[in-house]
Write an enzyme that holds these catalytic residues in place. Structure first.
Site, PDB file in Angstrom:
ATOM      1  N   GLU A 150       1.028  -0.824  -0.310  1.00 14.26           N
ATOM      2  CA  GLU A 150       0.303  -0.253  -0.299  1.00 14.26           C
ATOM      3  C   GLU A 150       1.220   0.999  -0.059  1.00 14.26           C
ATOM      4  O   GLU A 150       1.833   1.479   0.757  1.00 14.26           O
ATOM      5  CB  GLU A 150      -1.112  -0.211   1.145  1.00 14.26           C
ATOM      6  CG  GLU A 150      -1.798   1.516   0.843  1.00 14.26           C
ATOM      7  CD  GLU A 150      -2.903   1.378   2.431  1.00 14.26           C
ATOM      8  OE1 GLU A 150      -3.642   2.370   2.354  1.00 14.26           O
ATOM      9  OE2 GLU A 150      -2.201   0.324   3.766  1.00 14.26           O
ATOM     10  N   GLU A 232      -7.569  11.140   5.120  1.00 15.79           N
ATOM     11  CA  GLU A 232      -8.312  10.527   5.947  1.00 15.79           C
ATOM     12  C   GLU A 232      -8.465  11.307   7.908  1.00 15.79           C
ATOM     13  O   GLU A 232      -7.941  12.257   7.639  1.00 15.79           O
ATOM     14  CB  GLU A 232      -7.395   9.598   6.388  1.00 15.79           C
ATOM     15  CG  GLU A 232      -6.952   8.486   5.714  1.00 15.79           C
ATOM     16  CD  GLU A 232      -5.618   7.403   6.097  1.00 15.79           C
ATOM     17  OE1 GLU A 232      -5.884   6.523   5.487  1.00 15.79           O
ATOM     18  OE2 GLU A 232      -4.429   8.252   6.336  1.00 15.79           O
TER      19      GLU A 232
END
Length: 452
Positions: A150, A232
């Site tokens: 990721e 986020e």
């Protein structure tokens, strides 16, 4: 504590239809896992409230973006974020965009031309990061959790938050300087945090992936499955917006500008069979992805190695031989700089009555974030005593020596130099050992040992 960025969206819920994407694109998404397509399916926008039960709504922009209009989050900053509202190309838990060409193997010829860009708007309140989330899997996966790498690219952040794991270095990529973080939460998370915030970015995927590979955290055989850009939020989040997003081969632009010429190279630590080269960094309109080291003993220069750093140890050379070196830079689009000035190196005569010395390392044990190398055997192959000897080797990025016995050492620019504690008789051997730490998930051990 560092947050664990885990997108816990369970594929089975999509399969049952509980969190199925709406049949038609909606202007506002408030469902936790609501999604809508934009630009005739070219991209997918997701609300993706995976880490909280607080309200969040996003206003979808059919031109290719979204804005967070409501976010009631208030999560502790030492844990995971509340959500990751994002726009993406590719597949996310079987919800796929059209025409992306993904999954695509990172070793394919088409991968190097993949390009993406984003423009964002940030509010002055809240705790959040603005980041790309780029996923790789060992298989061409279109559903479920990716287990390869990721790659997160933080354009900006607000508040006391930081990526998964710990900082393992810095990098100059895509026209900026980045802190590089790495951690493993079942897969490698490699995060690039820009040291000076930006609201837009345009880069080739390989710019950052090549750096992750060079650090031992990713593999060319893995498949790119999705390219996502979003936020986020831990606290608040209203006002975060993606104004525009693009992904594709070339991303609508073609990078034809080569990097600048590397700075003049110099040589140090030259022995009978190796030398260490250093040079000044190049610059590029998008980002330098690496350097090539070219060597010649006659008129023709050929590539003998390279990497992403600005130093390289060339080993396996012949004693008492003159070599010439030049350096060139390259970017992710394959553009090459002009070659640097030439540095000339003459290796030393072989020591020990013509025999020289040899070094043989043995890996005694390894574990998740460390290893012990012992014995490292040094042998005088000559017929005369050596008053001293020196062993050099390359320490991989993020590795740190925590102890060494039977010898003294120094570390400079990733090169470890070990010096003897006494003389070594003809045809005699001695040994030393050391212990080192390394980032979780990194399986490298040092290589390129040379003795003089």
């Amino acid at each position: 504590m560092r947050h664990a960025h885990i997108h816990l969206i369970i594929a089975a819920l999509f399969a049952t239809g509980l969190f199925a994407a709406p049949a038609q694109a909606a202007p506002v998404l408030c469902e936790k896992f609501g999604s809508a397509t934009v630009q005739n399916g070219r991209y997918v926008v997701i609300n993706n409230v995976w880490g909280a039960d607080t309200a969040q709504c996003i206003d979808v922009n059919q031109n290719g973006g979204f804005a967070v209009t409501q976010a009631a989050h208030n999560k502790a900053t030492n844990g995971a974020p509340a959500s990751y509202p994002a726009i993406y190309a590719g597949c996310h838990y079987a919800n796929c965009s059209t025409g992306s060409g993904l999954p695509m193997q990172a070793g394919s010829s088409s991968f190097n031309s993949l390009r993406t860009s984003v423009s964002m708007t940030y509010p002055s309140s809240g705790v959040w990061d603005a980041a790309y989330d780029i996923w790789f899997d060992p298989t061409p996966r279109t559903d479920g959790q990716n287990t390869g790498a990721e790659v997160m690219i933080w354009l900006n952040k607000q508040g006391s938050i930081q990526p998964v794991g710990s900082q393992v270095g810095t990098a100059t990529l895509a026209g900026g300087t980045w802190q590089v973080w790495q951690g493993n939460i079942g897969w490698n998370v490699i995060s690039y945090v820009r040291t000076s915030a930006t609201s837009s970015l345009d880069f080739t995927i390989n710019t950052f992936y090549a750096d992750a590979i060079s650090r031992g955290y990713a593999q060319r055989s893995w498949y790119l499955t999705s390219v996502q850009a979003g936020f986020e939020p831990w606290v608040g989040g209203a006002g975060l917006a993606v104004n525009s997003f693009s992904f594709g081969s070339g991303g609508g632009q073609t990078d034809s500008t080569p990097p600048s010429v590397p700075g003049n190279p110099s040589a140090s630590g030259t022995t009978s069979n190796s030398t260490t080269l250093s040079w000044g960094a190049s610059s590029d309109n998008v980002g330098v992805s690496g350097y090539d080291v070219l060597r010649a003993t006659g008129d023709t220069f050929t590539r003998v190695g390279g990497g992403t750093g600005t130093s390289y140890t060339d080993s396996g050379l012949s004693p008492a031989t003159t070599y010439r070196y030049r350096i060139r830079a390259r970017d992710a689009a394959g553009n090459l700089s002009s070659e640097s000035a030439t540095v000339t190196v003459t290796t030393q005569q072989g020591g020990g009555g013509g025999g020289g010395c040899a070094v043989t390392p043995t890996t005694q044990t390894t574990w998740n974030n460390g290893y012990v190398i012992q014995p490292v055997t040094v042998t005088n192959r000559g017929t005369s005593a050596l008053s001293s000897w020196t062993v050099t080797f390359a320490l991989p990025s993020g590795h740190t020596i925590t102890g060494m016995w039977n010898a003294s050492y120094t570390v400079s620019g990733g090169t470890v130099t070990v010096r003897s504690n006494g003389a070594l008789g003809p045809n005699a051997s001695t040994s030393f050992g050391y212990q080192a730490t390394r980032p979780n998930g990194n399986t490298q051990v040092p290589t390129g040992y040379t003795c003089a």
